[in-house]
Design an enzyme around this catalytic site. Structure first.
Site, PDB file in Angstrom:
ATOM      1  CG  HIS A  59      -1.878   1.065   1.367  1.00 49.30           C
ATOM      2  ND1 HIS A  59      -3.114   1.041   0.754  1.00 49.30           N
ATOM      3  CD2 HIS A  59      -1.836   2.225   2.058  1.00 49.30           C
ATOM      4  CE1 HIS A  59      -3.789   2.131   1.058  1.00 49.30           C
ATOM      5  NE2 HIS A  59      -3.035   2.881   1.848  1.00 49.30           N
ATOM      6  CG  HIS A  92      -4.823   5.673   0.035  1.00 47.16           C
ATOM      7  ND1 HIS A  92      -4.809   5.652   1.414  1.00 47.16           N
ATOM      8  CD2 HIS A  92      -5.894   6.442  -0.308  1.00 47.16           C
ATOM      9  CE1 HIS A  92      -5.811   6.369   1.878  1.00 47.16           C
ATOM     10  NE2 HIS A  92      -6.477   6.877   0.858  1.00 47.16           N
ATOM     11  CG  MET A  94      -4.939  10.052   1.044  1.00 46.73           C
ATOM     12  SD  MET A  94      -4.077   9.440   2.506  1.00 46.73           S
ATOM     13  CE  MET A  94      -2.826   8.442   1.700  1.00 46.73           C
ATOM     14  CG  MET A 163      -9.595   7.281   4.692  1.00 42.58           C
ATOM     15  SD  MET A 163      -7.917   6.623   4.503  1.00 42.58           S
ATOM     16  CE  MET A 163      -7.168   6.861   6.097  1.00 42.58           C
ATOM     17  CG  ASP A 201      -5.534   3.246   4.897  1.00 46.47           C
ATOM     18  OD1 ASP A 201      -4.712   3.031   5.804  1.00 46.47           O
ATOM     19  OD2 ASP A 201      -5.281   3.945   3.889  1.00 46.47           O
TER      20      ASP A 201
END
Ligand code: DX5
Ligand code: ZN
Length: 252
Positions: A59, A92, A94, A163, A201
């Site tokens: 990840h 991932h 963000m 999340m 996560d």
């Protein structure tokens, strides 16, 4: 232990042995552990990914200092990591302006790309673009973002990332307030007969992973739990065992 639970578990284990992945709670490829390298040694990432050989994915937390108050990697790092490990990469993102930037992460070698719905202008178009490039399309939700408005998008998605901390940093405590959303997301996936993975996560550890699995998550990010362990690979195996045990206690 609940009356009859031991017999139920025996029956489930027998079903699983006869038909791997046949249990209704374990669709697709079953429980997956995706360690986050956010808390690994950034000066030695090639070696760090070599310490988690039992993982299903690596990840990779991409942060832009705008969507979250932290700055990490870009596509160049993803491309370098893809050459440093045999494991597939789970990027991932963000980041803001994700419609523009996400495709570059598939092109850089990420097998799965998560964009945040709070940052995406056109999530359907973006999912289709990620899939058209050969990636798995995943949509991330911050703790306060509900899943219900996106029910109709689920067929467009290979995974939903929920999340369980506010995004931005590793090592934060797990937010139990997210558990009902995990249940509701799993229920929507089942309602539509989909195989969409439900990833959690943030704050996932030996203490919290069972609750997430019981609620219906099947893909587990763990950052500090894995990289603060003396033996990160042993921790991956322990997390997997806990999650599998918890998933099996759920009545179909
Ligand atoms: C946080 C990241 C997570 C983080 C998880 O914004 O998305 O992937 O690395 O770290 P832990 O497991 O320590 O909460
Ligand atoms: Zn993450």
């Amino acid at each position: 232990m609940r009356p009859g639970l031991a017999e139920h578990l025996d029956a489930v284990v027998k079903t699983l042995l006869d038909h791997p992945y046949a249990h209704p709670r374990i669709t697709g490829v079953g429980i997956q552990i995706t360690p986050s390298i956010l808390n690994a040694d950034f000066a030695a990432l090639g070696a760090e990914v070599g310490r988690i050989g039992s993982a299903d994915w690596v990840h990779v937390d991409v942060m832009d200092n705008h969507f979250v108050p932290n700055l990490t990697f870009g596509p160049t790092m993803v491309e370098a990591l893809s050459r440093a490990t045999e494991l597939p990469l789970d990027a991932h993102l963000m980041i803001e302006d994700v419609d523009r930037h996400a495709p570059a992460y598939v092109e850089a070698g990420a097998g799965s790309v998560t964009f945040h719905v709070e940052a995406a202008a056109a999530p359907v178009r973006l999912s289709r673009e990620i899939r058209a490039l050969g990636g798995r399309a995943s949509m991330g939700l911050r703790p306060a973002t509900p899943i219900e408005p996106y029910e109709d998008l689920l067929p467009e998605l290979d995974m939903v990332l929920l999340m369980t901390v506010e995004p931005g940093f590793g090592g934060q405590p797990f937010l139990d307030l997210c558990l009902p959303k995990i249940r509701r997301t799993r229920a929507l996936v089942e309602k539509h007969g989909l195989e969409t993975w439900v990833q959690v996560d943030g704050g996932v550890s030996l203490e919290t992973i069972g609750r997430c699995a019981e609620a219906g998550a099947d893909v587990f990010v763990a950052g500090s739990a894995v990289y603060s362990a003396d033996d990160p690979d042993a921790m991956v195996r322990e997390l997997r065992a806990k999650a599998e045990a918890a998933a099996l206690t759920v009545e179909p």
